[in-house]
Design a protein around this motif. Structure first.
Motif, PDB file in Angstrom:
ATOM      1  N   VAL A   1       0.780  -1.072   0.471  1.00 42.04           N
ATOM      2  CA  VAL A   1      -0.041  -0.347  -0.014  1.00 42.04           C
ATOM      3  C   VAL A   1       0.594   1.134  -0.385  1.00 42.04           C
ATOM      4  O   VAL A   1       0.851   2.429  -0.876  1.00 42.04           O
ATOM      5  CB  VAL A   1      -0.677  -0.357   0.851  1.00 42.04           C
ATOM      6  CG1 VAL A   1      -1.682   1.272   1.074  1.00 42.04           C
ATOM      7  CG2 VAL A   1      -1.844  -0.975   1.237  1.00 42.04           C
ATOM      8  N   VAL A   2       2.151   1.032   1.041  1.00 41.91           N
ATOM      9  CA  VAL A   2       2.508   2.602   1.281  1.00 41.91           C
ATOM     10  C   VAL A   2       3.615   2.702  -0.056  1.00 41.91           C
ATOM     11  O   VAL A   2       3.113   3.867  -0.319  1.00 41.91           O
ATOM     12  CB  VAL A   2       3.529   1.760   2.317  1.00 41.91           C
ATOM     13  CG1 VAL A   2       5.105   3.517   2.301  1.00 41.91           C
ATOM     14  CG2 VAL A   2       3.238   2.004   3.491  1.00 41.91           C
ATOM     15  N   LEU A   3       4.139   1.249  -0.623  1.00 44.36           N
ATOM     16  CA  LEU A   3       5.056   1.509  -2.422  1.00 44.36           C
ATOM     17  C   LEU A   3       4.065   2.412  -3.447  1.00 44.36           C
ATOM     18  O   LEU A   3       4.581   2.591  -3.858  1.00 44.36           O
ATOM     19  CB  LEU A   3       5.575   0.265  -2.183  1.00 44.36           C
ATOM     20  CG  LEU A   3       6.638   0.292  -1.716  1.00 44.36           C
ATOM     21  CD1 LEU A   3       7.029  -0.915  -2.211  1.00 44.36           C
ATOM     22  CD2 LEU A   3       7.998   1.153  -1.260  1.00 44.36           C
ATOM     23  N   GLY A   4       3.256   1.779  -3.007  1.00 46.18           N
ATOM     24  CA  GLY A   4       1.911   2.287  -4.025  1.00 46.18           C
ATOM     25  C   GLY A   4       1.130   3.370  -4.154  1.00 46.18           C
ATOM     26  O   GLY A   4       1.448   4.371  -4.883  1.00 46.18           O
ATOM     27  N   ILE A   5       0.682   4.302  -2.810  1.00 47.95           N
ATOM     28  CA  ILE A   5       1.344   5.706  -2.746  1.00 47.95           C
ATOM     29  C   ILE A   5       2.642   6.683  -3.302  1.00 47.95           C
ATOM     30  O   ILE A   5       1.871   7.428  -4.222  1.00 47.95           O
ATOM     31  CB  ILE A   5       1.167   5.808  -1.444  1.00 47.95           C
ATOM     32  CG1 ILE A   5      -0.807   5.223  -1.080  1.00 47.95           C
ATOM     33  CG2 ILE A   5       0.390   7.510  -0.818  1.00 47.95           C
ATOM     34  CD1 ILE A   5      -1.118   5.429   0.703  1.00 47.95           C
ATOM     35  N   VAL A   6       3.158   5.929  -2.451  1.00 50.87           N
ATOM     36  CA  VAL A   6       4.252   6.776  -2.479  1.00 50.87           C
ATOM     37  C   VAL A   6       5.176   7.512  -4.693  1.00 50.87           C
ATOM     38  O   VAL A   6       4.775   8.151  -5.025  1.00 50.87           O
ATOM     39  CB  VAL A   6       5.888   6.101  -2.615  1.00 50.87           C
ATOM     40  CG1 VAL A   6       6.788   7.142  -3.027  1.00 50.87           C
ATOM     41  CG2 VAL A   6       6.370   6.189  -1.078  1.00 50.87           C
ATOM     42  N   ALA A   7       4.414   5.646  -5.129  1.00 47.20           N
ATOM     43  CA  ALA A   7       4.987   5.278  -6.357  1.00 47.20           C
ATOM     44  C   ALA A   7       3.880   6.906  -7.249  1.00 47.20           C
ATOM     45  O   ALA A   7       4.176   6.904  -8.614  1.00 47.20           O
ATOM     46  CB  ALA A   7       4.653   3.864  -7.213  1.00 47.20           C
ATOM     47  N   ASP A   8       2.463   6.655  -7.596  1.00 50.28           N
ATOM     48  CA  ASP A   8       1.348   7.300  -7.537  1.00 50.28           C
ATOM     49  C   ASP A   8       2.050   9.036  -7.304  1.00 50.28           C
ATOM     50  O   ASP A   8       1.359   9.840  -7.935  1.00 50.28           O
ATOM     51  CB  ASP A   8       0.127   7.034  -7.082  1.00 50.28           C
ATOM     52  CG  ASP A   8      -0.379   5.649  -7.623  1.00 50.28           C
ATOM     53  OD1 ASP A   8       0.008   6.024  -9.524  1.00 50.28           O
ATOM     54  OD2 ASP A   8      -1.340   5.350  -7.551  1.00 50.28           O
ATOM     55  N   LEU A   9       2.735   8.794  -6.663  1.00 54.15           N
ATOM     56  CA  LEU A   9       3.040  10.899  -6.597  1.00 54.15           C
ATOM     57  C   LEU A   9       3.506  11.330  -7.768  1.00 54.15           C
ATOM     58  O   LEU A   9       4.131  10.657  -8.389  1.00 54.15           O
ATOM     59  CB  LEU A   9       4.267  11.359  -5.621  1.00 54.15           C
ATOM     60  CG  LEU A   9       3.716  10.599  -3.702  1.00 54.15           C
ATOM     61  CD1 LEU A   9       4.341  10.685  -2.433  1.00 54.15           C
ATOM     62  CD2 LEU A   9       2.130  11.792  -3.385  1.00 54.15           C
ATOM     63  N   PRO A  10       3.574  12.608  -8.337  1.00 49.07           N
ATOM     64  CA  PRO A  10       3.414  12.731  -9.613  1.00 49.07           C
ATOM     65  C   PRO A  10       5.345  13.542  -9.348  1.00 49.07           C
ATOM     66  O   PRO A  10       5.916  13.696 -10.666  1.00 49.07           O
ATOM     67  CB  PRO A  10       2.571  13.811  -9.799  1.00 49.07           C
ATOM     68  CG  PRO A  10       2.185  14.978  -8.225  1.00 49.07           C
ATOM     69  CD  PRO A  10       1.908  13.388  -7.652  1.00 49.07           C
ATOM     70  N   CYS A  11       5.753  13.705  -8.074  1.00 46.67           N
ATOM     71  CA  CYS A  11       6.873  13.432  -7.831  1.00 46.67           C
ATOM     72  C   CYS A  11       8.079  13.032  -8.170  1.00 46.67           C
ATOM     73  O   CYS A  11       9.297  12.865  -8.643  1.00 46.67           O
ATOM     74  CB  CYS A  11       7.463  14.897  -7.268  1.00 46.67           C
ATOM     75  SG  CYS A  11       6.187  14.651  -5.470  1.00 46.67           S
ATOM     76  N   ILE A  12       7.152  11.659  -8.243  1.00 46.04           N
ATOM     77  CA  ILE A  12       8.393  10.488  -7.698  1.00 46.04           C
ATOM     78  C   ILE A  12       7.997   8.931  -8.789  1.00 46.04           C
ATOM     79  O   ILE A  12       7.174   9.124  -9.602  1.00 46.04           O
ATOM     80  CB  ILE A  12       8.360   9.500  -6.533  1.00 46.04           C
ATOM     81  CG1 ILE A  12       8.766  10.860  -5.306  1.00 46.04           C
ATOM     82  CG2 ILE A  12       9.227   8.844  -6.118  1.00 46.04           C
ATOM     83  CD1 ILE A  12       8.383  10.474  -4.266  1.00 46.04           C
TER      84      ILE A  12
END
Length: 475
Positions: free
Chosen positions: A370-381
């Protein structure tokens, strides 16, 4: 050569000038898309969760058939390996029948494999019924679940895949408890029979895999219905031509009209019966022609994706990704298999019984996805940066794991393994970035096939290394 992943979620429509325009689909990133996540979540519970819990049945098989541990373990290994290795062939079913039909057929075959395994007379019988039949059915249900989530999401694709794949962790706990209870109360044979009935819920999950556009599922991988082979005559033209022909026959002679007045009701019934036969024959011919075209188109798309000029293997980045996948999945499977040996080697069994190290991996693995999915969806990452960093952390943790001699040290490394292995939920996302949504079914089928080979070959090599470590520890 490959469709960009940015094309997902748009339907092509013809304007009056025969130009293609883009129309955003209302279910992308919302609406029915979250139903797809729920469907995929339960598919992971029923398939991956059940396979992670096969250790319960493995004990029962050892007591029942009195075979060696190695031979008996091949039943569960074969089931998991077949589920992943058949991925490229499942792409053919998806191209021909669509995700919905493929998942439903897979659910039926998986359930049949569980039920037939309840009547096993030896381990070799289980190789066929459970390893091959149930494993192939699992593969038919698993790949469509991953592909459909990718089709329904664009902006939050990584989060959606992460949420759906957490079903593996939840399923590991739920199915282990369920199988233990069923085996204790009803015996392992009845437990497998009941589990076969539970697996029928895969058909429900498959039925929820609604295509994005009408006629998308089953009419080809892109949702475009094939052109009919019989365009020359419509049903109206057949009806009208038949009526004209009958009228001309009635006017064939000067005395025909008077002589046919008395037989008008009988002739009308004969005309209706003949018309029904003509319409039934036409519908049958039309259905056969559509099915033939669908199979030919699906096979050609599948064949050209692997061996044609637009082959996936002409994409060098994707080929490199395949070689990575050949070694990647074993890094997640190895700890579950060999941690008990490491615990016994350093006399940590009492602490491990209080809170097993494998449970730490499973619990943290859920949050990692869940956490890696949220981080990967950030526009700046970039999703690739998250993917590669998590991959590097996992490999490093695997190498450090045998060097830890205390329970606390092993617990920390297991937590790192569980969290970093959450990057497996990003694999469909990075695969789609490499080949496009159009080729996702075929491409991800190859990737999970490579993962299956990795899962089969990785643990034996790790077992050899742990044996070497044990030898040096004793001497």
């Amino acid at each position: 050569m490959y469709t960009s992943h940015e094309d997902i979620g748009y339907d092509f429509e013809d304007d009056p000038k025969d130009k293609k325009t883009l129309k955003p689909h209302p279910d992308i990133d919302g609406g029915w898309a979250w139903v797809m996540v729920l469907s995929s979540f339960f598919v992971h519970i029923l398939i991956m969760g059940s396979q992670m819990a096969l250790g319960v049945l493995n004990v029962e098989w050892l007591e029942e058939f009195h075979q060696s541990r190695g031979l008996t373990a091949w039943v569960s290994s074969l089931s998991m390996g077949v589920t992943l290795i058949v991925g490229p062939f499942i792409g053919l079913f998806i191209n021909t029948c669509g995700c919905r039909r493929t998942a439903i057929i897979g659910g039926l075959l998986n359930s049949l494999g569980w039920v037939l395994s309840a009547y096993a007379v030896n381990v070799y019988y289980l190789f066929i019924t459970f390893g091959l039949a149930a494993g192939f059915g699992s593969g038919m249900a698993y790949l469509p679940a991953v592909v459909m989530v990718g089709r329904y999401f664009q902006k939050r694709r990584a989060l959606a895949q992460g949420l759906s794949t957490t079903g593996t962790g939840f399923g590991t706990f739920l199915m282990t408890v369920l199988l233990k209870y069923l085996c204790a109360e009803y015996g392992w044979r009845n437990a497998m029979f009941i589990q076969g009935a539970v697996s029928l819920n895969l058909c429900v999950c498959g039925a929820l895999m609604r295509p994005l556009s009408p006629g998308m599922d089953g009419d080809g991988p892109e949702g475009k219905a094939p052109h009919h082979v019989l365009p020359a005559h419509s049903t109206e033209s057949i009806r009208s031509s038949g009526q004209l022909r009958d009228a001309e026959e009635k006017r064939g002679g000067p005395g025909t009209e008077d002589s046919s007045l008395g037989d008008a009701p009988a002739q009308a019934c004969q005309e209706k019966a003949a018309h029904r036969k003509d319409m039934c024959a036409f519908r049958l011919l039309k259905t056969v022609s559509q099915l033939t075209m669908r199979v030919r188109k699906g096979f050609w798309d599948w064949y050209s994706g692997y061996f044609g000029t637009a082959s996936l293997f002409t994409n060098r980045m994707f080929v490199a990704f395949i070689f990575w996948a050949l070694f990647a999945y074993s890094s997640f499977v190895i700890p579950f298999i060999h941690l008990p040996e490491i615990v016994n080697l350093y006399n940590l069994s009492e602490q491990n019984d209080v809170f097993p190290l494998t449970s730490i991996i499973a619990i943290v693995h859920i949050f990692g996805k869940v956490v890696l999915g949220i981080v990967a969806d950030l526009p700046c990452i970039s999703v690739w940066n998250v993917f590669l960093m998590a991959n590097f952390t996992l490999v490093l943790s695997i190498f450090i794991l045998p060097l830890m001699h205390t329970y606390a040290g092993l617990a920390v490394i297991c937590a790192l393994i569980g969290f970093s292995s959450g990057y497996f939920s990003l694999m469909p996302v990075v695969t789609e970035d490499l080949v496009g949504i159009e080729h996702l079914a075929n491409a991800y089928g190859i990737i999970i096939c490579a993962n299956g080979i990795s899962a089969l070959l990785g643990p034996p090599f790790a077992g050899f290394e742990i044996a070497q470590l044990e030898f040096h520890h004793l001497h």
